[in-house]
Design a protein around this motif. Structure first.
Motif, PDB file in Angstrom:
ATOM      1  N   ASP A  29      40.116  69.606  40.797  1.00  0.00           N
ATOM      2  CA  ASP A  29      39.069  69.782  41.578  1.00  0.00           C
ATOM      3  C   ASP A  29      37.826  69.637  40.797  1.00  0.00           C
ATOM      4  OD1 ASP A  29      40.720  69.922  43.702  1.00  0.00           O
ATOM      5  OD2 ASP A  29      40.683  72.117  43.558  1.00  0.00           O
ATOM      6  N   PHE A  30      37.500  70.130  39.436  1.00  0.00           N
ATOM      7  CA  PHE A  30      36.546  70.192  38.679  1.00  0.00           C
ATOM      8  C   PHE A  30      36.847  69.246  37.261  1.00  0.00           C
ATOM      9  CE2 PHE A  30      36.510  74.370  40.517  1.00  0.00           C
ATOM     10  CZ  PHE A  30      35.636  74.257  41.677  1.00  0.00           C
ATOM     11  N   HIS A  31      37.399  68.034  37.478  1.00  0.00           N
ATOM     12  CA  HIS A  31      37.985  67.469  36.295  1.00  0.00           C
ATOM     13  C   HIS A  31      36.831  66.630  35.444  1.00  0.00           C
ATOM     14  CE1 HIS A  31      37.279  64.259  39.233  1.00  0.00           C
ATOM     15  NE2 HIS A  31      37.236  63.521  38.517  1.00  0.00           N
ATOM     16  N   ASP A  32      35.576  66.526  36.217  1.00  0.00           N
ATOM     17  CA  ASP A  32      34.645  65.811  35.322  1.00  0.00           C
ATOM     18  C   ASP A  32      33.593  67.014  34.998  1.00  0.00           C
ATOM     19  OD1 ASP A  32      33.883  66.414  38.184  1.00  0.00           O
ATOM     20  OD2 ASP A  32      33.061  64.294  38.346  1.00  0.00           O
ATOM     21  N   GLN A  33      33.703  68.070  34.878  1.00  0.00           N
ATOM     22  CA  GLN A  33      32.722  69.163  34.989  1.00  0.00           C
ATOM     23  C   GLN A  33      32.917  69.705  33.216  1.00  0.00           C
ATOM     24  OE1 GLN A  33      33.351  72.408  37.456  1.00  0.00           O
ATOM     25  NE2 GLN A  33      33.177  71.151  39.211  1.00  0.00           N
ATOM     26  N   TYR A  34      31.664  70.467  33.052  1.00  0.00           N
ATOM     27  CA  TYR A  34      31.718  70.957  31.495  1.00  0.00           C
ATOM     28  C   TYR A  34      31.035  72.435  31.678  1.00  0.00           C
ATOM     29  CZ  TYR A  34      32.210  66.375  29.889  1.00  0.00           C
ATOM     30  OH  TYR A  34      32.816  65.137  29.249  1.00  0.00           O
ATOM     31  N   HIS A  48      34.668  71.098  27.969  1.00  0.00           N
ATOM     32  CA  HIS A  48      35.147  70.418  29.052  1.00  0.00           C
ATOM     33  C   HIS A  48      35.937  71.435  29.912  1.00  0.00           C
ATOM     34  CE1 HIS A  48      36.806  67.444  32.044  1.00  0.00           C
ATOM     35  NE2 HIS A  48      36.279  66.714  31.563  1.00  0.00           N
ATOM     36  N   PHE A  49      35.665  71.358  31.521  1.00  0.00           N
ATOM     37  CA  PHE A  49      36.374  72.331  32.086  1.00  0.00           C
ATOM     38  C   PHE A  49      37.846  72.166  32.155  1.00  0.00           C
ATOM     39  CE2 PHE A  49      38.112  73.957  36.051  1.00  0.00           C
ATOM     40  CZ  PHE A  49      37.422  75.127  36.441  1.00  0.00           C
ATOM     41  N   SER A  50      38.381  71.058  31.941  1.00  0.00           N
ATOM     42  CA  SER A  50      39.982  70.857  31.753  1.00  0.00           C
ATOM     43  C   SER A  50      40.420  71.817  30.617  1.00  0.00           C
ATOM     44  CB  SER A  50      40.262  69.652  31.387  1.00  0.00           C
ATOM     45  OG  SER A  50      40.035  68.482  32.426  1.00  0.00           O
TER      46      SER A  50
END
Length: 522
Positions: free
Chosen positions: A503-508, A279-281
């Protein structure tokens, strides 16, 4: 079905080439410069006999500018290598080899562990020189060589086992990759053993030219190691690194950084098996956490172990906190920790900078489009230059070259402030164009950005004021206020970049490839 939009993409072969060229060109440059500029010193040994080539350690770590070039090259090379290691684990475990599959997977785990440990040892021995801590440097070199040889051997075994299991026949590209791996491993091991022999022969007999043979074998060990890792180009030849997102209306969502065949057709992507996914987080936590931890560690360690030296100034008045420069660059192990953390943090920052350009450009700003595009390009350039300046000032300390260090610090601060300002302007402009309303998450990101920029700028101005006040009046405690402001400038800068998490909270971050290789079966 929502439309797929690529924020940036790069051929995986190009990424592998860049990652391989960094240490290759770094090593070659250091060797050539050592021969041209420091021949006598770099080829000298205790035997005092004629030698014609410097050793790798002497070439990359003994003289300027060679040691700066090597440090910077390894800083940019290190982070992608960890990505390659975990992607190879997914690559090997995507094969089922039959009854002994459990043993096979355990060997794959050992292989990735050796790959990670090899790269960790390389980073550590690069930034902890033999003059900093000889025992650590020597032990890391041993770990590097043992892990390197073990990793190459296991890679050859796993590659052949996986690609010939269950009656499978390797393709021409796979045969080429395996043959290169096998030959490079044998060559690397032979050169390493020859280097060990010639090193001890030189130590025992002090014969003319023997140390030069040892040095040449060292070069070949390094070059064949790089070439072995470069064979990843053949294993992932049909893939690309893609930062892609889906759009629904005006709101971009579900963006992923993926490695997959050149088509970005949604149905094909759904059929692909992820070789690596995070996950980007989690990625942003690591990228922001590394300099944050390093700063805290260096300041705390300097206060506890080097208080008097790190807080001393020409004014000779009481101070209670060390400056950032003194904390991260003046003492050991602080500067080693700082350099290692910045090395692991650097490369992802460049990728994030490129992603943000397309992130800004995906908004349909019709009026003043050319100005908006120009500012987005300038913003990306400032982000890249800021990160590059940080890398350079990290590996060229004020003790090494004060002029370069100061110039890079000024460049870092100027680009940092302007980048934050432009980002705030572009974010609001793009997210409110055409009457568009920001989502709660976007409002939160914008307010954090604006708050961090204003705080950073005000505190930086306060730091400048207190620095000159200390130099002019030598008042007790003023330098401590300057140092505290420095810390806050660093932390607010990190926090600003950390808003990428929103900004990219739902990215992987994921590496995807075909779940079944296109090869023949018997």
């Amino acid at each position: 079905m929502r439309r797929q939009q690529a924020l940036f993409n790069v051929n995986f072969s190009l990424l592998v080439t860049v990652v391989a060229l960094l240490p290759l060109l770094g090593a070659l440059t250091c060797i050539v410069l050592s021969i041209l500029l420091n021949f006598k010193e770099s080829t000298w040994t205790h035997c005092r006999v004629a030698n014609y080539l410097p050793s790798i350690s002497s070439a990359i770590g003994g003289y300027a500018p060679q040691k700066y070039i090597w440090r910077i090259c390894i800083a940019l090379h290190a982070a992608p290598r960890f990505l390659f290691a975990f992607s190879y684990f997914g690559y090997y475990t995507s094969f089922h080899v039959g009854p002994r599959n459990t043993l096979y997977k355990n060997l794959a785990r050992l292989c990735v562990f050796l790959h990670v440990l090899e790269n960790t040892a390389l980073v550590t021995l690069t930034y902890v020189s033999s003059t900093d801590n000889y025992a650590v440097h020597e032990n890391m070199f041993i770990v590097f060589m043992v892990c390197s040889e073990g990793y190459m051997l296991l890679s050859c075994i796993l590659y052949k086992w996986s690609h010939e299991s269950n009656g499978r026949v390797m393709t021409k590209s796979e045969v080429r990759s395996y043959q290169y791996k096998k030959r490079l491993f044998v060559f690397n091991l032979a050169m390493f053993l020859t280097a060990v022999y010639t090193f001890f022969r030189h130590e025992w007999y002090c014969e003319t030219g023997v140390y030069s043979i040892f040095a040449l074998c060292e070069y070949l060990v390094v070059f064949s190691n790089i070439a072995f890792h470069y064979t990843a180009k053949y294993d992932f030849s049909d893939q690309q690194v893609l930062l892609a997102g889906e759009e629904s209306g005006d709101h971009p969502k579900e963006m992923v950084l993926s490695l997959h065949p050149y088509t970005i057709d949604q149905q094909n992507m759904e059929k692909e098996k992820a070789l690596f996914r995070v996950h980007f987080s989690s990625l942003s936590n690591v990228v922001a956490g590394l300099p944050f931890f390093a700063t805290l560690f260096c300041v705390a360690w300097s206060v506890y172990f080097n208080f008097e030296e790190s807080t001393a100034t020409h004014c000779r008045v009481p101070n209670y906190l060390p400056s950032i420069s003194a904390a991260i660059g003046g003492y050991i192990p602080q500067r080693n920790v700082w350099r290692i953390c910045i090395a692991l943090h650097a490369f992802p920052r460049f990728l994030i900078a490129l992603a943000y350009f397309r992130f800004h450009m995906q908004f349909l700003v019709e009026k003043w489009r050319k100005l908006y595009s120009t500012l987005a390009g300038l913003c990306t350039l400032l982000h890249v230059v800021e990160n590059f300046a940080l890398v350079v000032l990290t590996y060229i300390s004020s003790l090494d070259d004060r002029e370069i260090h100061e110039s890079m610090f000024v460049l870092f601060m100027v680009t940092s402030e302007v980048y934050m300002l432009l980002t705030c302007l572009l974010y609001r402009w793009g997210h409110t164009v055409g009457g568009r309303k920001m989502t709660p998450n976007e409002i939160q990101s914008y307010h954090y950005k604006l708050g961090m920029f204003v705080s950073n700028f005000i505190i930086f101005m306060m730091a400048v004021y207190m620095y000159f006040r200390h130099n002019w009046y030598c008042e007790s405690g003023v330098y401590t206020g300057f140092a505290a402001c420095e810390y806050l400038v660093v932390f607010t800068n990190i926090a600003f970049h950390y808003t990428a998490r929103l900004d990219f909270h739902d990215q992987y971050l994921s590496l995807k490839g075909e779940s079944h290789r296109t090869s023949k079966t018997a």
